[in-house]
Design an enzyme around this catalytic site. Structure first.
Site, PDB file in Angstrom:
ATOM      1  N   CYS A  79     -19.287   4.341 -12.771  1.00 19.03           N
ATOM      2  CA  CYS A  79     -19.236   3.043 -13.443  1.00 19.03           C
ATOM      3  C   CYS A  79     -20.250   2.070 -12.840  1.00 19.03           C
ATOM      4  CB  CYS A  79     -17.829   2.454 -13.324  1.00 19.03           C
ATOM      5  SG  CYS A  79     -17.658   0.825 -14.059  1.00 19.03           S
ATOM      6  N   CYS A  85     -15.609  -4.568  -9.920  1.00 18.69           N
ATOM      7  CA  CYS A  85     -14.297  -4.411 -10.563  1.00 18.69           C
ATOM      8  C   CYS A  85     -13.260  -3.871  -9.590  1.00 18.69           C
ATOM      9  CB  CYS A  85     -14.425  -3.484 -11.772  1.00 18.69           C
ATOM     10  SG  CYS A  85     -12.864  -3.200 -12.627  1.00 18.69           S
ATOM     11  N   CYS A  88     -10.822   0.211  -9.720  1.00 19.19           N
ATOM     12  CA  CYS A  88     -11.001   1.435  -8.938  1.00 19.19           C
ATOM     13  C   CYS A  88     -11.425   1.073  -7.523  1.00 19.19           C
ATOM     14  CB  CYS A  88     -12.079   2.332  -9.553  1.00 19.19           C
ATOM     15  SG  CYS A  88     -11.691   2.963 -11.191  1.00 19.19           S
ATOM     16  N   CYS A 167     -15.071   0.840 -19.519  1.00 20.57           N
ATOM     17  CA  CYS A 167     -14.223   1.270 -18.405  1.00 20.57           C
ATOM     18  C   CYS A 167     -14.022   2.769 -18.520  1.00 20.57           C
ATOM     19  CB  CYS A 167     -12.880   0.550 -18.420  1.00 20.57           C
ATOM     20  SG  CYS A 167     -11.771   1.108 -17.095  1.00 20.57           S
ATOM     21  N   GLN A 275       4.737   6.649 -17.628  1.00 19.38           N
ATOM     22  CA  GLN A 275       3.662   7.037 -16.733  1.00 19.38           C
ATOM     23  C   GLN A 275       2.312   6.843 -17.419  1.00 19.38           C
ATOM     24  OE1 GLN A 275       4.117   7.586 -13.691  1.00 19.38           O
ATOM     25  NE2 GLN A 275       6.264   8.166 -13.494  1.00 19.38           N
ATOM     26  N   ASN A 309      12.603  10.476 -18.843  1.00 22.41           N
ATOM     27  CA  ASN A 309      11.471  11.368 -18.562  1.00 22.41           C
ATOM     28  C   ASN A 309      11.885  12.621 -17.800  1.00 22.41           C
ATOM     29  OD1 ASN A 309       8.516  11.773 -18.625  1.00 22.41           O
ATOM     30  ND2 ASN A 309       8.632  11.501 -16.412  1.00 22.41           N
ATOM     31  N   GLU A 325      20.050   3.578 -14.842  1.00 23.74           N
ATOM     32  CA  GLU A 325      18.848   2.747 -14.893  1.00 23.74           C
ATOM     33  C   GLU A 325      19.268   1.286 -14.959  1.00 23.74           C
ATOM     34  OE1 GLU A 325      15.492   0.797 -15.314  1.00 23.74           O
ATOM     35  OE2 GLU A 325      15.386   2.967 -14.991  1.00 23.74           O
ATOM     36  N   ASP A 373      13.589   8.492  -8.891  1.00 25.52           N
ATOM     37  CA  ASP A 373      12.239   8.076  -9.277  1.00 25.52           C
ATOM     38  C   ASP A 373      12.166   6.551  -9.200  1.00 25.52           C
ATOM     39  OD1 ASP A 373       9.670   7.935 -10.231  1.00 25.52           O
ATOM     40  OD2 ASP A 373      10.196   8.347 -12.317  1.00 25.52           O
ATOM     41  N   CYS A 399       6.010   6.452  -5.812  1.00 23.15           N
ATOM     42  CA  CYS A 399       4.707   5.849  -6.106  1.00 23.15           C
ATOM     43  C   CYS A 399       4.156   5.098  -4.898  1.00 23.15           C
ATOM     44  CB  CYS A 399       4.803   4.918  -7.315  1.00 23.15           C
ATOM     45  SG  CYS A 399       5.940   3.536  -7.100  1.00 23.15           S
TER      46      CYS A 399
END
Length: 443
Positions: A79, A85, A88, A167, A275, A309, A325, A373, A399
């Site tokens: 990029c 930016c 990333c 992008c 996701q 999921n 949840e 999760d 995560c």
């Protein structure tokens, strides 16, 4: 005398440093003047020139201005906006080396924060590293000095919107039309009152949610309608909070994504959590079923279950499954997904798993296996409940490796589980985000 603390002046000019290590966010780590210095764009083993961005008592921060001796895994960023930016942070590192570095981050966290070692380290899950993002939140800002509206991620280390023409990590449906989006918004009557666009894609369709602080004019809406037809985009509007999201032209679209190897299709709303990387999600679900290995006689518990999921794949194999949840809307979608797929051995409950739990039927039974999760903050409040519910095997999807390591340490030290294995998944290529998976067994 003023009590304002004087802001320390940054050292001026460029300085040399040897990069010794990589921080968890992808920055190079050097020692300059006997102080840890985090240098954006530096890779372990490199000698670089850098300029300072920030100084502090414990560490300094900088950015590479020239690479004097490059690491073998350094590559040219794809990029042209990469230096500015903030979407990333690792495009200068070969994708295979990126995921190896993330695996090292996970193992380092488990060892140092959790004081645990996995019995096995699994091969990372990887997929195409470009054009993978199907969910994203883009900033919008009209900048008169530039004579245009900017649409994209924020600049690195700033609240400003980066000036992007394309992008490469967004799905091409959106990543290639940023200039057209800019032109569209420039023509709106409320171009200064539109701060954000949210992108949500299923396997085929693309929704863009336009957050607006004032009502659109009829001419604006007609422009937006034409834009949607021209670019195969379904426009949604958001005049207020998340509950105000609605299609420009009702009834909108029924977004769905498939889990082909599980024989499932799940529906979701544009604002729901799903996701971002469809290819990795499919691999992740398949690996979860292989590792947790639900049996026809077993009962499973899925905590932080979202739209189902993992719950619904578990229901394909286990005798009974319960999903819990905190978001009532997601629970509603999960129930509909179970009906959509003809599954009658699954039940869903709404409960805030971070607060003291109100008595509920799902807590009055025993479970053989559990899947967690959680969001970035981890699952610590709910961990003591798992052994009380009889859970023998736990699969933890994370995560953020810091909270996984913390929770892994507690499961092992305080609750009698063993860490059988762990590994990473390249859910967010070219960024410092580390998605991981870990399996625990009791006894």
């Amino acid at each position: 005398m003023s009590r304002r603390r004087r802001r320390s002046r940054l050292p001026q000019g460029e300085f040399e440093a040897h990069i010794d290590d990589m921080a968890h966010d992808g920055r190079g780590v050097a020692r300059v003047n006997d102080k840890a210095t985090f240098i954006q764009g530096g890779l372990p083993g490199e000698r670089v020139r850098f300029r300072y961005l920030k100084t502090g008592k414990r560490h300094d921060e900088g950015v590479v201005t020239e690479v004097l001796e490059a690491a073998p895994d350094r590559v040219a960023p794809r990029c042209p906006h990469y230096a500015i930016c903030g979407g990333c942070s690792l495009q200068h590192l070969d994708p295979a080396a990126q995921i190896a570095a993330k695996q090292a981050v996970l193992l380092d966290n488990l060892r140092k924060l959790g004081q645990v070692e996995p019995g096995e380290v699994w091969v990372p899950l990887t997929a195409e590293p470009w054009g993978y993002r199907r969910k994203a939140r883009l900033g919008v800002k009209r900048v008169p000095k530039k004579g245009r509206v900017l649409v994209g991620f924020r600049e690195r280390g700033s609240s400003k919107v980066a000036e992007l023409d394309e992008c490469h990590v967004l799905h091409p449906r959106v990543g290639r039309i940023l200039p057209q989006l800019s032109e569209l918004i420039e023509g709106f009557s409320i171009r200064d009152r539109l701060p954000q666009i949210e992108m949500a894609m299923d396997d085929e369709r693309c929704v863009l949610i336009f957050r607006h602080l004032e009502p659109f004019s009829e001419a604006d809406l007609e422009r937006l309608r034409r834009f949607g037809h021209e670019h195969d985009i379904v426009p949604y509007l958001q005049p207020g909070g998340p509950d105000t999201v609605a299609p420009l032209d009702p009834p909108g679209v029924d977004l769905r994504y498939a889990l082909p190897s599980q024989g499932l299709e799940l529906g979701f709303l544009p604002g729901d959590f799903t996701q971002v990387n469809t290819a990795i999600n499919r691999q992740m679900v398949d690996r979860a079923m292989q590792l947790l290995a639900p049996q026809p006689h077993e009962t499973a518990l899925d905590l932080f279950c979202g739209v189902g999921n993992f719950t619904l794949p578990l229901a394909r194999h286990a005798r009974e499954v319960v999903g819990v949840e905190g978001d009532a809307g997601l629970v509603s979608r999960a129930r509909e997904n179970a009906r959509r797929n003809g599954l009658d051995n699954v039940a869903f409950y709404t409960a805030n798993l971070y607060e003291e739990l109100e008595p509920a039927a799902w807590q009055d039974r025993q479970y053989d296996i559990a899947l967690l999760d959680p969001p970035r903050s981890g699952a610590q409040p709910i961990l003591p409940l798992l052994p009380r519910l009889g859970v023998q095997r736990i699969l933890y999807i994370s995560c953020y490796p810091g909270t996984l390591a913390r929770d892994a340490g507690e499961l092992v030290r305080d609750h009698g589980y063993r860490l059988l294995g762990a590994g990473v998944m390249d859910m967010f290529p070219h960024t410092g985000h580390v998605e991981s998976i870990a399996l625990f067994e009791r006894g």
